[in-house]
Design an enzyme around this catalytic site. Structure first.
Site, mmCIF file in Angstrom:
data_model
loop_
_atom_site.group_PDB
_atom_site.id
_atom_site.type_symbol
_atom_site.label_atom_id
_atom_site.label_comp_id
_atom_site.label_asym_id
_atom_site.label_seq_id
_atom_site.Cartn_x
_atom_site.Cartn_y
_atom_site.Cartn_z
ATOM 1 C CG ASN A 227 28.950 49.715 28.253
ATOM 2 O OD1 ASN A 227 29.023 50.828 27.737
ATOM 3 N ND2 ASN A 227 28.693 48.606 27.561
ATOM 4 C CD1 TRP A 228 27.882 54.602 32.673
ATOM 5 C CD2 TRP A 228 28.236 56.780 32.297
ATOM 6 N NE1 TRP A 228 28.295 55.157 33.847
ATOM 7 C CE2 TRP A 228 28.529 56.500 33.650
ATOM 8 C CE3 TRP A 228 28.392 58.093 31.835
ATOM 9 C CZ2 TRP A 228 28.965 57.487 34.544
ATOM 10 C CZ3 TRP A 228 28.826 59.078 32.715
ATOM 11 C CH2 TRP A 228 29.099 58.771 34.063
ATOM 12 C CE LYS A 229 25.135 48.338 27.276
ATOM 13 N NZ LYS A 229 24.264 47.189 26.968
ATOM 14 N N GLY B 243 20.961 43.372 28.664
ATOM 15 C CA GLY B 243 19.798 44.247 28.535
ATOM 16 C C GLY B 243 18.468 43.514 28.526
ATOM 17 C CD GLU C 138 24.885 46.857 23.460
ATOM 18 O OE1 GLU C 138 25.527 47.915 23.603
ATOM 19 O OE2 GLU C 138 24.189 46.359 24.366
ATOM 20 C CG HIS D 250 29.496 45.655 24.266
ATOM 21 N ND1 HIS D 250 28.249 45.449 23.733
ATOM 22 C CD2 HIS D 250 29.339 45.676 25.611
ATOM 23 C CE1 HIS D 250 27.372 45.367 24.721
ATOM 24 N NE2 HIS D 250 28.013 45.493 25.869
ATOM 25 N N GLY E 277 25.723 47.489 32.479
ATOM 26 C CA GLY E 277 25.108 48.420 31.534
ATOM 27 C C GLY E 277 24.013 49.225 32.207
ATOM 28 N N GLY E 278 22.781 48.789 32.037
ATOM 29 C CA GLY E 278 21.616 49.527 32.538
ATOM 30 C C GLY E 278 21.736 50.019 33.967
ATOM 31 C CB SER F 145 20.567 41.168 33.206
ATOM 32 O OG SER F 145 19.997 41.459 31.941
ATOM 33 C CD GLU G 44 29.234 42.463 28.693
ATOM 34 O OE1 GLU G 44 28.871 43.081 29.695
ATOM 35 O OE2 GLU G 44 29.199 42.952 27.552
HETATM 36 P P1 PGA Z 1 23.267 45.274 30.906
HETATM 37 O O1 PGA Z 1 24.486 45.505 29.851
HETATM 38 O O2 PGA Z 1 23.867 45.326 32.277
HETATM 39 O O3 PGA Z 1 22.320 46.397 30.633
HETATM 40 O O4 PGA Z 1 22.696 43.933 30.601
HETATM 41 C C1 PGA Z 1 25.736 44.933 30.066
HETATM 42 C C2 PGA Z 1 26.675 45.317 28.953
HETATM 43 O O5 PGA Z 1 26.213 45.446 27.809
HETATM 44 O O6 PGA Z 1 27.888 45.491 29.162
#
Ligand code: PGA
Length: 252
Positions: free
Chosen positions: A9-11, A173, A97, A95, A234-235, A213, A167
């Site tokens: 997930n490149w956000k 994050g 966010e 998600h 994500g990251g 994470s 999640e």
């Molecule tokens: P993260 O994000 O790996 O940076 O914690 C995961 C996500 O939001 O899908």
């Protein structure tokens, strides 16, 4: 036997050039590996360019959201039909966010899930509790509520295109991942809820990813849990080497 799915997930990161470069590195690093399903989910603006890069490779393309209509007067929105038109197989929905920063409700996520699945997309539905909810002992009831709300009226014949991502919000994050035991407990609970709603067979076939994470050094122990069927990253998906190390951990 469920196939593991590792999705990046490149956000709201990358540029046109870095998105193409990252996708190229993932394609090259993955080679012909097909024992694990790998997907990348760039921002809308770079989907078409990344689609060109991954075409003909085992790397699948995913979007991070869509609006639950085929087309229409919805200024600024993108439809699931458009996503499929440019080669998307997956879309991430619900998600945290979007739930927490943009106020998306289970009811709205539900409309998207039903529309996307009906139109043929594979949906990665995210669910997860906040730290406050976990500490109050409400993890199960929160997950149950999100699953019931987001999957209301799901047509059972579309279930094979559903993926769930557990999640925990406190792990996204933050560098603080759930322990393998915490993940396994939540995943088993989610699978149990799906079994109640859609039957044992549907529940056994459903991939449930862990997200929050995930890094190269914790991925293997998380994915060794019997109900953890991959990772939503994500990251660590923004660096090809880190992402590919997580893909390799899925094969370990
Ligand atoms: P993260 O994000 O790996 O940076 O914690 C995961 C996500 O939001 O899908």
């Amino acid at each position: 036997m469920r196939m593991k799915l590792i999705a990046g997930n490149w956000k709201m990161f990358t540029t046109a050039a870095s998105a193409r470069q990252l996708a190229r590195a993932v394609v090259q690093g993955l080679g012909k590996e097909e024992r694990v399903e790998v997907a990348v989910c760039p921002p809308f603006t770079y989907l078409s360019q990344v689609a060109e890069v991954v075409r003909g490779s085992p790397v699948a393309l995913g979007a991070q959201n869509f609006y639950p209509e085929k087309e229409g007067a919805f200024t600024g929105e993108v439809s699931p039909v458009m996503l499929q038109d440019i080669g998307c197989k997956y879309a991430i929905l619900g998600h945290s966010e979007r739930r927490h920063k943009l106020g998306e409700t289970d009811a709205f996520v539900n409309r998207k899930v039903l529309t996307g699945l009906r139109l043929g997309l594979h949906i990665i539905l995210c669910v997860g509790e906040t730290l406050e909810e976990r500490e109050a002992g409400r993890t199960s009831s929160v997950l149950q509520g999100q699953l019931e709300g987001s999957l209301a009226n799901l047509e059972p014949d579309t279930l094979p295109r559903l993926v769930i991502a557990y999640e925990p919000v406190w792990a996204i994050g933050t560098g603080r991942n759930a322990t393998p035991d915490q993940a396994q407990e939540a995943h088993a609970f989610i699978r149990g809820q799906i079994a109640k709603k859609f039957g044992e067979f549907g529940a056994r076939s459903l991939p449930i990813q862990y997200g929050g994470s995930v890094k190269a050094d914790n991925a293997a122990s998380l994915m060794r849990q019997p109900d953890v069927d991959g990772a939503l990253v994500g990251g660590a998906s923004l660096k090809a080497d880190d992402f590919l190390a997580i893909v390799r951990a899925a094969l370990a």
